[in-house]
Each structure stands twice: as structure tokens, then as C-alpha cells.
Write an enzyme that holds these catalytic residues in place. Structure first.
Site, short mmCIF file in Angstrom:
data_model
loop_
_atom_site.label_atom_id
_atom_site.label_comp_id
_atom_site.label_asym_id
_atom_site.label_seq_id
_atom_site.Cartn_x
_atom_site.Cartn_y
_atom_site.Cartn_z
N ASP A 199 1.45 -0.95 -0.02
CA ASP A 199 0.05 0.29 -0.09
C ASP A 199 1.02 1.53 -0.13
O ASP A 199 1.76 1.61 1.32
CB ASP A 199 -0.53 0.05 1.47
N ASP A 210 -3.79 6.80 -3.43
CA ASP A 210 -3.85 5.46 -2.92
C ASP A 210 -4.05 4.36 -2.86
O ASP A 210 -4.81 4.05 -3.81
CB ASP A 210 -4.45 6.48 -1.75
N HIS A 279 -11.94 5.59 2.52
CA HIS A 279 -12.10 6.84 2.93
C HIS A 279 -11.90 8.27 1.58
O HIS A 279 -11.85 8.06 0.93
CB HIS A 279 -11.08 7.49 4.06
N HIS A 287 -6.84 10.48 4.80
CA HIS A 287 -8.29 10.06 5.57
C HIS A 287 -9.11 11.92 5.62
O HIS A 287 -8.75 12.39 6.11
CB HIS A 287 -7.81 10.02 6.53
N GLU A 312 -11.56 1.31 -1.02
CA GLU A 312 -10.35 -0.63 -0.66
C GLU A 312 -10.72 -0.91 0.44
O GLU A 312 -11.94 -0.93 1.20
CB GLU A 312 -9.07 0.18 0.24
N GLU A 408 -7.17 -1.43 -3.52
CA GLU A 408 -7.48 -0.24 -3.91
C GLU A 408 -7.30 0.45 -4.78
O GLU A 408 -6.12 0.08 -5.62
CB GLU A 408 -6.99 0.29 -2.02
#
Length: 427
Positions: A199, A210, A279, A287, A312, A408
Site C-alpha cells: 500500500d 492511494d 475514505h 483521510h 479499498e 484499493e
């Protein structure tokens, strides 16, 4: 990077030697021609013959990748991600003149242009394609993390807060689902039986990609990976303007729970990890204020035009719930902090100054502090944590003996369509 939903705070190619990136690199050859005057026969008119200029060489990516991604896109037009149309009452958006005009205005703004997130995505695809080939049993986990980070810094041309790594590289093994990054000197090596979640994030002007994937080296847990990849894709498909967060979670849960894994003659249902989530993503803040849980719930909030989300999912052969583990490796300055409490340690004041300069509100790990020139920082870091200035994101574990997987994607809810900016040929 993921969000935990328990506790007070909430926490998913460049081919070496190839001449292009992502399969969408711009053509760099030149067809310009010079006129060459050629003498004509006696009494005849002078003739002109076209002489072609030498063609410009296409850039070739190195292995490991070190050629900046901008070399492959000199005009700054980075490839779009996967385009998905909105559904139901929002189908009109794809052809709406008004929505197209809004996108044109966004593209003309150097701070908000989609080129920033697309450049970050192109870097992510190139680096992950390379690290997949690098990872094998016997390689140290810290070497995997640094391989990724060195590639990101080189390809994105990291410079202060303008561009670089968005958060600590997660190298999460087996029952560790998220938020573990190896420290300097870590000696643990990849084992043949490991299931490893990679990740990592890339940012350009604070726009963060992300994206995460899972690697295994034997087929025992292939179905686990398939289940989680399918659940992430189901979440991406269900996401969109006006989609309710609780209903997107239901699509993720239904997809993942339709799989089961057989290990040593015993069948395990694939469970979504109930207290982890995707998120929203804000500029320089991984976040945001919205979470996409992995199990259906009554959250009535909707996704909105212009938002960025990390969709994700995590699946497990264990209990489907994570607990905080020891040895935290992820930290970040609290976003929205308007006043700084009094600091009694000069070392804490100095460390905070370094954090502000090098990371701002981006997450960091111990190795990043050391790279920034910090040493003997533990007392100062703990003081910043105790004062509520820096937040910890501890590693997250399901029960020992279980296996977890993660996939993700980052999506952008454009006015006209949904763009899966991190989509690649691999996942």
C-alpha cells in the site's frame, strides 16, 4: 492507506526497456523536414528536395525505474484513468455542456487540474509494475519499501511539498492488514508462504493517489486475492455522485462474502474486515471526513461531485476484525490544528518545525524522519503525540494464523463521469 472505525479517530506500467509508460505515452518522434536545394540540370529550374530531420529518441525507462515520468509526457497531458459513466439520474452528465464547461475550468487551474492526480497515478503504475518483479522470497521487507520509495521519488521528481511520497509504504504480511512499514535495519525477509499487502501513495501538489494490491507466491490463497479484488471493483462500480456510503458498503460485503477459501482441506469463508474502511481524500490529507465501510450500514451520507475517494477493501480468513498492534510506524500531524499547545521540550519544537517543512499534514514514518536529518527524535515525537499535535496510526492485525488481503483504487468523481485514476493493466 486505510481508516479504522474503532476508537476516537478514523483512520486501497513502466516496462523496463520499453519506450513508453502505461501504454499511453505520447509520441515523441518529430516529422519536421528541412528543404535541401539540389542543383538542376543545365538550363533547368532549381529543385528542392525534402530532407528529414533525425528523429528524436523516445525515452526508455530504466530498471529499477529512475527516468522521471514527465519525460514521457512533455506536454503535461497524462493519461486518463478508466472512465465509468454515472447511473440513474446522473446519466445526463456525460453529455452535459454545463458539466463539460466546469471540467474545462478545473483543467485550466494549475492547482486543481486533473493533470496532477493523473501524473501521480502514472508514477504509481510504473513503480508497482517494477516492484512486482523485484519481490520474491528472500528479499528483505525494508528493501521492498525502499525500492518503492526510491522509485516514487525519482519518477515524480520529489521536491518538498510539491510532489513526493504521500504516506509510509505499507508492507503488511499475513494477518497484518494495514499500517505497518519496516524500520531501518529490519531484517525480516519474504517467505514463500507469505501474503503481502503493498500500500503506497504518490502526491503531486497535494493530490494523492492511494492504491494497494496483494502479492502471494503460491496458489493456496489465490481465491482470497480474487475475492478482495472483486469486492474492490464492486465498490468502485457502486460509487458515484449521490451514491450513499452505506449502500456502497453493502455491495462490497455481498461480493466478498460470496467467496470461500479451502486451506488444507478446511473451508474458510472470506470475511470483510468490519472495522476497516475506504475514505475520502483531501489535498495533503489522506483521510478525509467520509468513510466507506466494508459491511452494509445505515450511513445516509452521499458521495458528491468533485470528491476524491480511496475505495479499498480487506478480506480475511480469520474473524474479520482488526486490533491495534505494537510498534507504531505511521504518524501524521493532525489536520485542522489551529493552535499549537505549549511545548516544554526544545527538541519537540525543532522536530515540529521539521515535520511542517517536510511533511505538513502528510503521514510519515521513522525512516522518513531519519532521511530528513533527524536523530534521537523519539522523546520529541512522543511529546508531540502526548500534546495532540501528532497522531499515531498503529498497525492493524486480525487473529494470528489468519490471512488478509487488500486491493484499493483512487477514484475521482468528475462532473461528467467517474474516473478510476489508479486503474492499470494489473488490477
Amino acid at each position: 492507506m486505510t481508516v479504522t472505525t474503532h476508537g476516537a479517530e478514523e483512520k486501497e506500467g513502466v516496462t523496463s526497456g520499453d519506450a513508453k509508460v502505461d501504454g499511453n505515452a505520447e509520441e515523441l518522434e518529430s516529422d519536421d523536414e528541412d528543404d535541401l536545394v539540389v542543383a538542376a540540370p543545365e538550363g533547368g529550374a532549381t529543385k528542392k528536395k525534402k530532407k528529414k530531420k533525425p528523429k528524436k529518441k523516445k525515452p526508455v525507462q530504466t530498471d529499477p525505474p529512475r527516468v522521471p515520468i514527465a519525460k514521457f509526457y512533455p506536454s503535461g497531458n497524462y493519461p486518463e484513468g478508466e472512465i465509468q459513466e454515472y447511473k440513474d439520474d446522473n446519466t445526463y452528465r456525460l453529455t452535459s455542456a454545463e458539466k463539460k464547461h466546469i471540467e474545462q475550468l478545473i483543467q485550466s487551474d494549475p492547482e486543481e487540474t486533473y493533470a496532477n492526480i493523473r501524473k501521480a497515478a502514472a508514477v504509481h503504475r510504473a513503480v508497482r509494475a517494477s516492484v512486482r518483479k523485484y519481490m520474491r522470497p528472500g528479499v528483505k521487507l525494508v528493501d521492498v519499501a525502499e525500492y518503492i520509495e526510491d522509485g516514487v521519488r525519482a519518477l515524480v521528481e520529489a521536491e518538498g511539498l510539491e510532489a513526493g511520497i504521500a504516506f509510509p509504504t505499507g508492507v503488511n504480511v499475513n494477518h497484518c492488514a494495514a499500517h505497518w512499514s519496516p524500520r531501518t535495519g529490519e531484517v525480516t525477509e519474504i517467505q514463500q508462504s507469505d501474503v503481502i499487502k503493498i500500500d503506497f501513495g504518490v502526491h503531486v501538489k497535494g493530490r494523492i493517489v492511494d492504491s494497494a494490491f496483494t502479492v502471494n507466491f503460491e496458489p493456496t490463497y489465490d481465491v482470497l486475492l480474487e475475492a478482495v479484488r472483486a469486492a474492490t471493483n464492486a465498490g468502485v462500480k457502486a460509487a458515484g455522485i449521490d451514491a450513499r456510503l452505506g449502500e456502497v458498503a453493502g455491495e462490497i460485503q455481498e461480493t466478498m462474502e460470496s467467496y470461500e477459501v479451502e486451506v488444507g482441506g478446511k473451508v474458510f469463508p472470506v470475511k470483510p474486515i468490519e472495522n476497516l474502511s475506504g475514505h475520502s481524500i483531501h489535498k495533503y490529507q489522506i483521510h478525509g471526513d467520509k468513510s466507506i465501510l466494508l459491511v452494509k450500514n445505515d450511513d445516509p451520507r452521499k458521495m458528491e461531485e468533485g470528491e476524491y475517494f480511496a475505495v479499498e477493501t480487506f478480506g480475511s480468513t480469520g474473524r474479520g476484525r482488526c486490533d491495534d498492534g505494537p510498534e507504531c510506524s505511521h504518524f501524521g500531524k493532525r489536520p485542522g490544528l489551529t493552535t499549537v499547545p505549549p511545548l516544554r521540550l526544545n527538541s519537540a519544537k525543532s522536530l515540529l518545525k521539521s515535520i511542517n517543512k517536510n511533511f505538513g499534514t502528510l503521514a510519515f514514518t521513522q525512516r522518513y524522519l531519519e532521511r530528513a536529518g533527524e536523530s534521537k527524535y523519539l522523546l520529541a515525537l512522543n511529546h508531540l503525540i502526548s500534546q495532540g499535535i501528532v497522531q499515531e496510526y498503529p498497525p492493524l492485525y486480525d487473529q494470528r494464523g489468519s490471512m488478509t488481503a487488500q486491493f484499493e483504487h483512487t477514484i475521482l468523481l468528475r462532473p461528467t463521469c467517474k474516473e478510476v485514476v489508479s486503474r492499470g493493466d494489473d488490477y
